[in-house]
Design a protein around this motif. Sequence first.
Motif: not given
Length: 340
Positions: A28, A33, A64, A67-68, A71, A73, A321-323, A325-326
Amino acid sequence: MAFPVVRGRRLRSSAAMRNLVREMQLTVNDLVHPIFVTVGEGVREEIPSMPGVFHLSLDQLDAEIDEAVELGLQAVLLFGVPATKDAVGSSAYDEAGIVQQAIRRIKARAPELLVIADTCLCQFTDHGHCGLVHRDEATGRAVIDNDESLKVLARTAVSQAAAGADIIAPSNMMDGYVQAIRAALDEAGFENTPIMAYSVKFASAFYGPFREAAHSAPQFGDRKTYQMDPANGREALREAESDVLEGADFLMVKPALAYMDIIRMLKDRFDLPVVAYNVSGEYSMVKAAAANGWIDERAVVMEMLTGMKRAGADIILTYFSKDVARWLNSSRNGCPSDSQ
């Protein structure tokens, strides 16, 4: 049978064995992002050619960013979509500009999150070019004025740093842009603000969805007089070396997927961090194929980004990036990504 017998499969016999001998790891911490921030209120509009990527107004930015951070990021890259444009891109350096407002809001909400400001004029000019335009008196043709553009780009960089940007990322490909911005930042007291130079930016066909997202398509001509010919590798080294000498702190290759050889060339030649930009077209074609059931999106994305790391990228800018990271977080929490 002759001895020694080479049996490469010994080190591929199980997921645990493969994980043990894996030569590099995508984490990560490697990801940046990108975010498109725009004017208005209550705006969260999906970009048609980039499923899962949105135009966000300032009031929608908090969710947003939360959430980043959740995760894991470490950094975001800001692109601004302004309300008004003019010939000189004046809203790019406006203290109340959309990017400057977004920077301040993010740093107030998540001070530990690195904010990278894209420093270009194409989103802010009414002609859509990355520099200022004048008419050549002899031919009457519109020409990008390199040196006058540097003044506006430097002013924009200072305004972004003053708003709180942690990193300035000039994407304009004007000659001498790193030196001009470095001098302006230093003079304004931002000598500790690094420059992530878009050192090797090709005139690529992979930018189409981004130009829709940023409303930045050129209104005449193209960008081939300042962005690079995709056929040229040695020129990429000259461009990168120029940025190193002018004071760049990072060297970027854009796009990434068709230019992994260039990523490796920069990694082998220079000792600065190398950044790969997994651009909009690369994102959208994977999304389209996945939506049609032709590929396994997660498997393809992870293979693609792993290839960029293997080529030498230290940092990857990606709309996935978010996907990613998940997926990485789920693997770390007990759902192995390599089970075959």
